[in-house]
Design a protein around this motif. Structure first.
Motif, mmCIF file in Angstrom:
data_model
loop_
_atom_site.group_PDB
_atom_site.id
_atom_site.type_symbol
_atom_site.label_atom_id
_atom_site.label_comp_id
_atom_site.label_asym_id
_atom_site.label_seq_id
_atom_site.Cartn_x
_atom_site.Cartn_y
_atom_site.Cartn_z
ATOM 1 N N THR A 60 2.741 8.494 -12.524
ATOM 2 C CA THR A 60 1.944 7.716 -13.689
ATOM 3 C C THR A 60 0.928 8.397 -14.471
ATOM 4 O O THR A 60 0.253 9.325 -13.898
ATOM 5 N N GLY A 68 3.358 0.986 -16.687
ATOM 6 C CA GLY A 68 2.590 0.321 -16.071
ATOM 7 C C GLY A 68 3.028 -0.580 -14.705
ATOM 8 O O GLY A 68 2.504 -1.115 -14.080
ATOM 9 N N CYS A 120 1.795 -0.872 -11.086
ATOM 10 C CA CYS A 120 0.682 -0.389 -11.244
ATOM 11 C C CYS A 120 -0.319 -1.615 -11.281
ATOM 12 O O CYS A 120 -0.099 -2.602 -11.736
ATOM 13 N N SER A 176 -1.786 3.482 -8.734
ATOM 14 C CA SER A 176 -0.298 3.217 -8.791
ATOM 15 C C SER A 176 0.192 3.788 -7.620
ATOM 16 O O SER A 176 -0.092 4.663 -6.683
ATOM 17 N N HIS A 225 3.267 4.861 -6.945
ATOM 18 C CA HIS A 225 4.367 5.796 -7.347
ATOM 19 C C HIS A 225 4.447 7.323 -6.881
ATOM 20 O O HIS A 225 5.479 7.791 -6.452
#
Length: 376
Positions: free
Chosen positions: A52, A108, A111, A137, A139
């Motif tokens: 992100t 996004g 998120c 986020s 990720h």
């Protein structure tokens, strides 16, 4: 003389990523490096595998793929994932529009915005006034680079029988012949991953990309009382620097305010990242200064700016510094990476931004597919 399918010159994360991609295709791989152990940018960073905030398009795509590969191998390689996710805590009014705009983009996905109470469950030290607008986020992965890179190399050696030739300088490459300080090596193809060494090999090819070097200053900070950060932490300055946010039209007003009110930080390329190590200490940075040959000296005023931003975001009374260090990496205008093709059997791969750990595995797969065709 042993003959290899592919030789990788450079045992940083970019080189190791190419070695993994080739080994997964069943190739016989040798990795050659001039140092006895990892010593460059690959072990001087946050270990923050970031998705992100990466620039939309190729960089974000490669980061997503690289993150997935990290997730596939960490357990088998014995690499601990110390944190997961990202908490970007913003306090400036203009940041809210940037966060909301980012969430509307395809980047996004997954998120979300958090309330301050939700954010402080992830980072209890977060100051309430610093988390007025908070992006989360899921990720990201955070590893300890100093140990993860050696463990990754060991994993490649054991699982895939990749040979490592360390403390070996390469003086010339013309596949299938590679001239080194320990003798000639033969390989069908060669990938040179020189990091920010632009002079030792294929200097004329690399110079065509107008490369320079970026110097950054980083610190290890120990809170007087242990705090727990479930995620990495960033701030408004990251919204103004990371291109996945900063290139959004909605970021214009934020960048203008940062230029006015955070002029010293912007002039020194400072944005805040705080990650946590297993012992509870925090890795904090960083700054960005550009030069063909950066000086080796860290400036206290630059560290002070970074620490002031950290203190504005996190409440860490009595914190103290136990380490400071300088990192360098390759940089080039208007590109975050390049792959040069001097011949059908030779590639030069350089990441020209501070996202090598976040993208290298994706780049490695691309390069090996280019050399050998799509996997069956």
């Amino acid at each position: 003389m042993p003959h290899y399918d592919i030789a990788i010159v450079g045992a940083g994360i970019v080189g190791l990523a190419h070695a993994l991609a080739a080994a997964r295709r069943g190739k016989r791989v040798i990795v050659i490096d001039r140092d006895a152990q990892a010593n460059g940018a690959s072990v001087r960073n946050f270990g923050f595998v970031t998705v992100t905030g990466q620039q939309a398009g190729d960089c974000w795509d490669k980061a997503r793929r690289a993150r997935d590969i990290w997730a596939e191998i960490v357990d088998e390689a014995g690499i601990d994932v110390l944190q997961r996710g990202l908490l970007l805590a913003a306090r400036l009014d203009e940041s809210e529009a940037v966060i909301d705009a980012f969430l509307r983009t395809p980047m996004g996905e997954g998120c979300e915005r958090l309330t301050i109470d939700e954010a402080r469950r992830l980072a209890p030290a977060l100051r309430p006034e610093a988390g007025r607008f908070t992006l989360y986020s899921p990720h990201e992965l955070r590893i300890e680079s100093r140990t993860a890179i050696p463990l990754l190399a060991r994993y490649l050696e054991v699982k895939y029988d990749i040979e490592f030739r360390r403390s070996t300088a390469v003086s010339a490459v013309e596949p299938p012949r590679i001239e080194t300080s320990t003798g000639v090596i033969e390989a069908e193809t060669v990938v040179v991953c020189p990091g920010d060494d632009f002079k030792s090999l294929l200097a004329d090819r690399i110079a065509a990309y107008n490369v320079t070097r970026c110097k950054l200053q980083m610190m290890r900070v120990v809170p007087a009382q242990r705090v727990s950060l479930s995620t990495a932490v960033m701030s408004d300055l990251g919204l103004g620097r990371y291109l996945g946010y900063a290139e959004l039209p909605e970021a214009t007003a934020l960048k203008a305010r940062l230029d006015r009110e955070f002029k010293p930080e912007r002039e020194n390329g400072i944005h805040l990242i705080v990650t946590q190590s297993e012992d509870g200490s925090l890795i904090v940075g960083d700054s960005h200064h550009y030069s063909e040959t950066p000086d080796p000296f860290g400036l206290e005023r630059v560290d002070r700016l970074t620490l002031d931003e950290m203190d504005a975001v996190l409440n860490l009374p009595g914190r103290f510094i136990t380490e400071r260090w300088i990192g360098t990496y390759a940089s080039a205008p208007n590109r975050w990476r390049f792959t040069d093709k001097p011949s059908d059997a030779l590639r030069v791969v350089v990441v020209t931004a501070g996202c090598g750990a976040s993208t290298a595995f994706g780049i490695g797969e691309e390069t090996i597919e280019d050399l050998y065709g799509s996997a069956a």
